[in-house]
Design an enzyme around this catalytic site. Structure first.
Site, PDB file in Angstrom:
ATOM      1  N   GLU A 133       0.864  -1.190   0.000  1.00 57.72           N
ATOM      2  CA  GLU A 133       0.000   0.000   0.000  1.00 57.72           C
ATOM      3  C   GLU A 133       0.898   1.236   0.000  1.00 57.72           C
ATOM      4  O   GLU A 133       2.003   1.214   0.585  1.00 57.72           O
ATOM      5  CB  GLU A 133      -0.852  -0.020   1.279  1.00 57.72           C
ATOM      6  CG  GLU A 133      -1.578   1.264   1.628  1.00 57.72           C
ATOM      7  CD  GLU A 133      -2.116   1.258   3.074  1.00 57.72           C
ATOM      8  OE1 GLU A 133      -1.470   0.693   3.964  1.00 57.72           O
ATOM      9  OE2 GLU A 133      -3.215   1.814   3.269  1.00 57.72           O
ATOM     10  N   ASN A 188      -6.978   6.309  -1.382  1.00 55.04           N
ATOM     11  CA  ASN A 188      -5.878   5.381  -1.117  1.00 55.04           C
ATOM     12  C   ASN A 188      -6.105   4.229  -2.093  1.00 55.04           C
ATOM     13  O   ASN A 188      -7.014   3.412  -1.890  1.00 55.04           O
ATOM     14  CB  ASN A 188      -5.933   4.915   0.341  1.00 55.04           C
ATOM     15  CG  ASN A 188      -4.730   4.081   0.725  1.00 55.04           C
ATOM     16  OD1 ASN A 188      -4.020   3.575  -0.155  1.00 55.04           O
ATOM     17  ND2 ASN A 188      -4.503   3.902   2.017  1.00 55.04           N
ATOM     18  N   LYS A 194      -9.462   2.156  -1.665  1.00 52.66           N
ATOM     19  CA  LYS A 194      -9.632   1.555  -0.341  1.00 52.66           C
ATOM     20  C   LYS A 194     -10.985   1.933   0.279  1.00 52.66           C
ATOM     21  O   LYS A 194     -11.327   3.120   0.374  1.00 52.66           O
ATOM     22  CB  LYS A 194      -8.496   2.015   0.566  1.00 52.66           C
ATOM     23  CG  LYS A 194      -8.441   1.359   1.926  1.00 52.66           C
ATOM     24  CD  LYS A 194      -7.179   1.801   2.652  1.00 52.66           C
ATOM     25  CE  LYS A 194      -7.010   1.140   4.002  1.00 52.66           C
ATOM     26  NZ  LYS A 194      -5.736   1.590   4.662  1.00 52.66           N
ATOM     27  N   GLU A 214      -5.968   8.486   8.020  1.00 51.21           N
ATOM     28  CA  GLU A 214      -6.526   8.114   6.719  1.00 51.21           C
ATOM     29  C   GLU A 214      -7.934   8.689   6.537  1.00 51.21           C
ATOM     30  O   GLU A 214      -8.314   9.033   5.409  1.00 51.21           O
ATOM     31  CB  GLU A 214      -6.540   6.596   6.549  1.00 51.21           C
ATOM     32  CG  GLU A 214      -5.145   5.996   6.441  1.00 51.21           C
ATOM     33  CD  GLU A 214      -5.175   4.573   5.990  1.00 51.21           C
ATOM     34  OE1 GLU A 214      -4.696   3.708   6.726  1.00 51.21           O
ATOM     35  OE2 GLU A 214      -5.683   4.303   4.890  1.00 51.21           O
ATOM     36  N   CYS A 264      -4.785  -2.980   2.867  1.00 52.60           N
ATOM     37  CA  CYS A 264      -4.478  -2.889   4.284  1.00 52.60           C
ATOM     38  C   CYS A 264      -5.647  -3.199   5.230  1.00 52.60           C
ATOM     39  O   CYS A 264      -5.998  -4.348   5.390  1.00 52.60           O
ATOM     40  CB  CYS A 264      -3.863  -1.535   4.614  1.00 52.60           C
ATOM     41  SG  CYS A 264      -2.905  -1.636   6.121  1.00 52.60           S
ATOM     42  N   ASN A 272       0.434  -1.175   5.223  1.00 54.21           N
ATOM     43  CA  ASN A 272       1.361  -0.486   6.127  1.00 54.21           C
ATOM     44  C   ASN A 272       0.731  -0.637   7.506  1.00 54.21           C
ATOM     45  O   ASN A 272      -0.305   0.006   7.775  1.00 54.21           O
ATOM     46  CB  ASN A 272       1.454   1.017   5.830  1.00 54.21           C
ATOM     47  CG  ASN A 272       2.248   1.353   4.594  1.00 54.21           C
ATOM     48  OD1 ASN A 272       3.320   1.952   4.696  1.00 54.21           O
ATOM     49  ND2 ASN A 272       1.751   1.012   3.420  1.00 54.21           N
TER      50      ASN A 272
HETATM   51  N1  ING Z   1      -3.071   0.241   8.699  1.00 51.60           N
HETATM   52  C1  ING Z   1      -3.506  -0.551   9.778  1.00 51.60           C
HETATM   53  C2  ING Z   1      -4.185  -1.852   9.372  1.00 51.60           C
HETATM   54  O1  ING Z   1      -5.380  -1.995   9.347  1.00 51.60           O
HETATM   55  C3  ING Z   1      -4.563  -0.677  11.958  1.00 51.60           C
HETATM   56  C4  ING Z   1      -4.350   0.206  10.754  1.00 51.60           C
HETATM   57  C5  ING Z   1      -3.505  -1.222  12.661  1.00 51.60           C
HETATM   58  C6  ING Z   1      -5.848  -0.979  12.348  1.00 51.60           C
HETATM   59  C7  ING Z   1      -3.722  -2.063  13.756  1.00 51.60           C
HETATM   60  C8  ING Z   1      -6.097  -1.814  13.439  1.00 51.60           C
HETATM   61  C9  ING Z   1      -5.029  -2.350  14.148  1.00 51.60           C
HETATM   62  O2  ING Z   1      -3.429  -2.786   9.155  1.00 51.60           O
HETATM   63  C10 ING Z   1      -3.713   0.636   7.561  1.00 51.60           C
HETATM   64  N2  ING Z   1      -2.991   1.395   6.704  1.00 51.60           N
HETATM   65  O3  ING Z   1      -4.872   0.335   7.324  1.00 51.60           O
END
Ligand code: ING
Length: 317
Positions: free
Chosen positions: A46, A109, A126, A145, A170, A195
């Protein structure tokens, strides 16, 4: 057998100061390695052209828009498309898309699927934008985001590489609906760049489980829809934020067929036989025979426990 030889094209950190041309050189190196190993397709992360900028609160739109692509390919990314056509390998690329529709600017995104001639076959935007829209200084780092992007409209599939290919990005991978909507369109391989910080400020107790949760959701999505899933990280400590690796290629059985073992620029390879989807799609997950949509209405009618899909209050149970 319908073989697609796939490379998970994991990236290590991208510094804020790194130029797109420098990143394209890294992506090109991985593409050459993948082609030399006989790959038909390489999957990148991503937002693979820049650092993960939603980690910072910014107000100056011009500063924010420097992280976006106004054209794809553009002058700095065209060399990657040319290389793909020269080598005869396709790719999935995640990037920040700025587009003008009916005079209005939209920011997504996004990801694209590019074929072996270097032509764009499909684009995805996204749907599940995690994080928050306002500055939350209590966090070690932001996840904005919801501030910088608009959500996409849905999940499609494309006939490509001898099968049915879908895309997600993601956070989408954490929602079972993502895979099922594509599963209902016969998807045989879902490509997902991500990411993901190790630390999740709202729930630090999940941090030790970040790699487990990463793999869990993609294995479940693969098995429950009889599809291959390719998950590819932007990994390592990027501008002070440690992001998980865990890039992997998962078979329709749910088994991990290949995985990266570093948190840097690395390819993991697998010979993906799309016909392996059939034994799941025609038996355990034969949707036409076994699904009971009349029992699932809440999934579409409700946003959550308290809200209807249109955002109005749900009747109290
Ligand atoms: N990053 C993370 C993901 O869903 C996240 C955000 C991290 C959400 C950890 C919940 C827990 O992998 C992106 N860019 O969506």
């Amino acid at each position: 057998m319908r073989l697609v030889n796939v490379a998970a094209g994991q990236l290590g950190p991208i510094a804020r100061s790194e130029t797109r041309s420098e990143v394209v050189a890294r992506l090109s190196g991985l593409m050459r390695q993948a082609r030399e190993s006989g790959c038909d397709l390489i999957v990148y992360p991503e937002l693979a052209l820049t650092t993960f900028f939603p980690r910072w609160y910014m107000e100056d739109q011009a500063e924010i828009d420097r992280f976006f692509e106004r054209e794809m390919p553009g002058p700095e990314t065209q060399p990657l498309f040319a290389l793909a056509g020269e080598l005869g390998i396709g790719f999935y690329l995640g990037y920040a898309e700025l587009t003008v529709e009916d005079g209005l600017v939209h920011r997504y995104n996004s990801s694209i699927l590019v074929d072996k001639r270097g032509a764009i076959l499909a684009k995805y935007r996204k749907v599940h934008l995690p994080g928050h829209a306002q500055h939350e200084p209590w966090r070690k780092f932001q996840h904005l985001e919801k501030r910088y992007f608009e959500p996409g409209a849905g999940f499609g599939v494309a006939e490509a590489f001898g099968g049915v290919i879908g895309m997600a990005i993601c956070n989408d991978r954490r929602w079972s609906e993502t895979y099922r909507v594509m599963g209902l369109q016969g998807v045989e391989m879902v490509l997902i760049g991500y990411n993901t910080p190790v630390h999740n400020p709202p729930a630090p107790e999940h941090d030790d489980l970040s790699l487990f949760h990463n793999q869990l959701v993609m294995q479940a999505g693969a098995y429950q829809n009889g599809t291959w899933v390719i998950g590819v990280a932007k990994a390592g400590v990027e501008e002070g934020v440690d992001q998980i690796g865990g890039s992997c290629i998962i078979a329709p059985s749910g088994e991990v067929a290949a995985a990266c073992i570093t948190k840097g620029d690395e390819i993991a390879l697998a010979r993906c036989d799309l016909d392996l989807c059939n034994s799941y799609k025609s038996t355990t997950f034969n949707f036409d025979v076994h699904r009971q949509p009349q029992a699932y209405r809440l999934i579409v009618e409700r946003k959550g426990r308290n809200l209807m899909a249109d955002g109005t209050a749900a009747p109290s149970a």
